[in-house]
Scaffold this active site. Sequence first.
Site, PDB file in Angstrom:
ATOM      1  N   TYR A 143      36.187  20.640  -8.291  1.00 35.02           N
ATOM      2  CA  TYR A 143      35.816  21.482  -9.437  1.00 35.02           C
ATOM      3  C   TYR A 143      35.949  20.722 -10.760  1.00 35.02           C
ATOM      4  O   TYR A 143      35.293  21.065 -11.741  1.00 35.02           O
ATOM      5  CB  TYR A 143      36.691  22.736  -9.514  1.00 35.02           C
ATOM      6  CG  TYR A 143      36.490  23.724  -8.377  1.00 35.02           C
ATOM      7  CD1 TYR A 143      35.442  23.592  -7.477  1.00 35.02           C
ATOM      8  CD2 TYR A 143      37.347  24.804  -8.205  1.00 35.02           C
ATOM      9  CE1 TYR A 143      35.263  24.487  -6.445  1.00 35.02           C
ATOM     10  CE2 TYR A 143      37.168  25.710  -7.170  1.00 35.02           C
ATOM     11  CZ  TYR A 143      36.124  25.544  -6.285  1.00 35.02           C
ATOM     12  OH  TYR A 143      35.946  26.435  -5.265  1.00 35.02           O
ATOM     13  N   LYS A 194      41.059  18.172   5.157  1.00 32.59           N
ATOM     14  CA  LYS A 194      39.932  17.804   6.020  1.00 32.59           C
ATOM     15  C   LYS A 194      40.053  16.284   6.228  1.00 32.59           C
ATOM     16  O   LYS A 194      39.161  15.507   5.877  1.00 32.59           O
ATOM     17  CB  LYS A 194      38.620  18.216   5.323  1.00 32.59           C
ATOM     18  CG  LYS A 194      37.387  18.098   6.161  1.00 32.59           C
ATOM     19  CD  LYS A 194      37.265  19.160   7.232  1.00 32.59           C
ATOM     20  CE  LYS A 194      36.025  18.930   8.085  1.00 32.59           C
ATOM     21  NZ  LYS A 194      35.998  19.697   9.320  1.00 32.59           N
ATOM     22  N   ASP A 226      38.649  24.015   8.415  1.00 37.50           N
ATOM     23  CA  ASP A 226      37.766  24.881   9.207  1.00 37.50           C
ATOM     24  C   ASP A 226      38.576  25.628  10.262  1.00 37.50           C
ATOM     25  O   ASP A 226      38.381  26.822  10.507  1.00 37.50           O
ATOM     26  CB  ASP A 226      36.619  24.092   9.838  1.00 37.50           C
ATOM     27  CG  ASP A 226      37.045  22.739  10.371  1.00 37.50           C
ATOM     28  OD1 ASP A 226      38.164  22.291  10.065  1.00 37.50           O
ATOM     29  OD2 ASP A 226      36.267  22.111  11.115  1.00 37.50           O
ATOM     30  N   ASP A 250      40.693  28.107  -2.975  1.00 32.62           N
ATOM     31  CA  ASP A 250      39.865  29.163  -3.549  1.00 32.62           C
ATOM     32  C   ASP A 250      39.315  30.040  -2.418  1.00 32.62           C
ATOM     33  O   ASP A 250      39.402  31.275  -2.442  1.00 32.62           O
ATOM     34  CB  ASP A 250      38.714  28.480  -4.324  1.00 32.62           C
ATOM     35  CG  ASP A 250      37.937  29.442  -5.191  1.00 32.62           C
ATOM     36  OD1 ASP A 250      38.319  30.623  -5.262  1.00 32.62           O
ATOM     37  OD2 ASP A 250      36.936  29.014  -5.789  1.00 32.62           O
ATOM     38  N   ASP A 254      41.011  33.928  -0.836  1.00 32.41           N
ATOM     39  CA  ASP A 254      40.205  35.156  -0.773  1.00 32.41           C
ATOM     40  C   ASP A 254      40.143  35.685   0.659  1.00 32.41           C
ATOM     41  O   ASP A 254      40.203  36.893   0.890  1.00 32.41           O
ATOM     42  CB  ASP A 254      38.777  34.897  -1.280  1.00 32.41           C
ATOM     43  CG  ASP A 254      38.674  35.105  -2.789  1.00 32.41           C
ATOM     44  OD1 ASP A 254      39.740  35.199  -3.442  1.00 32.41           O
ATOM     45  OD2 ASP A 254      37.553  35.165  -3.303  1.00 32.41           O
TER      46      ASP A 254
END
Length: 361
Positions: A143, A194, A226, A250, A254
């Site tokens: 980001y 990852k 994942d 992020d 959620d």
Amino acid sequence: MSEVKKIAVVAGDGIGPEVVEEAIKVLRQTEELFGYKFELEHGLFGGIAIDEKGTPLPQDTLEMCQKADAVLLGAVGGPKWDNNPKELRPETGLLGIRKALGLFSNIRPAVVFDCLKDASTLKPEVLDGTDLIVVRELTGGIYFGEKFRRESANGGGQEAVDTCVYNVKEVERIAHQAFDIAQKRRKRLASVDKANVLETSRLWRETVVRVSEQYPDVELEHVLVDNCAMQLLRRPSSFDVIVTENMFGDILSDEAAMLTGSIGMLSSASLGEGSFGLYEPVHGSAPDIAGQGIANPIATILSVALMFRLSFGFGEAADVIERAVKNVLDAGHRTGDIAVDKSKAIGTTAMGDLIVAAMAR
Ligand code: NAD
């Protein structure tokens, strides 16, 4: 007499002031029960600050927050300011306050209350015992890396590039924070990356392993992002603390939030160096129900419990607040957002009063 803790209160817009008022009642009740002393100072923030001072984050509000031991924030925003230019939008104040206060991690607990299991989209037996925290790095990663466009070399037309950058110091500080939190809980930490594909993830993993040597009592596991997304739906109760980088956090926070079923129940913290933190409900200013006295104050009340545990080391009082919330829910009391029978729903003040009363028992 115990030390006085300074709390900066920025209630904001919409239902912000309504839910913050109930959280303050809970704070005051802990003064009675535990002999704590809190000095509360109130500041304008968000849309109301734009209206009264011409900026979403007035300098005096920021200074008040900087001098405090912790900040309690309600929510900001609303249709009145939606079409304002960027510098005059309430959300710009949110970004500004986080940056100015040096907050680099976001902490989101996801706790499933037994009596609300039916509100979740997952089967009750999968949710049994779920009580986890996601620790998300806030200042680095893709980001904030360099972004640009260019002409692709292979004739593919325009291409876009986002770079993902992390340095050792950034990973170390968030890892320490996550290990510290795990130490105060069930002492299990899942570091999510990852590392089979990304170099930033390999640096992340090496650094977390190195930091883990200072926390021999915390059990560390590495989970690929994942796989973590799947395991959160398959075995959420097996997680205690999850730490991860900005974008993965992020998405996963959620996902974890949805396990619990209602936005009115979700608390959060943003932490910097030391014990300072900013505490707020995950939900926004809910303009559709503002001023009606029907907002659920539990997310904000649970944010006070988080503040007690993470910033002040008042674990016992945090337990009392969380137990009171559970007991009130177990007794069948519900605000409209979590009520099955809406005709029996109670209002914001009534919910706050019941929780305060349940703390005293
Ligand atoms: P929202 O969270 O305010 O509301 C979403 C839905 O959930 C609404 O139907 C609302 O009534 C309901 N809801 C939210 N909190 C509730 C509570 N405590 N009790 C009962 N019901 C509740 O999200 P939104 O509608 O997308 O945004 C409204 C405004 O809030 C926007 O201006 C947005 O920018 C702002 N916002 C602010 C923050 C923040 O201050 N941190 C976060 C998200 C959104």
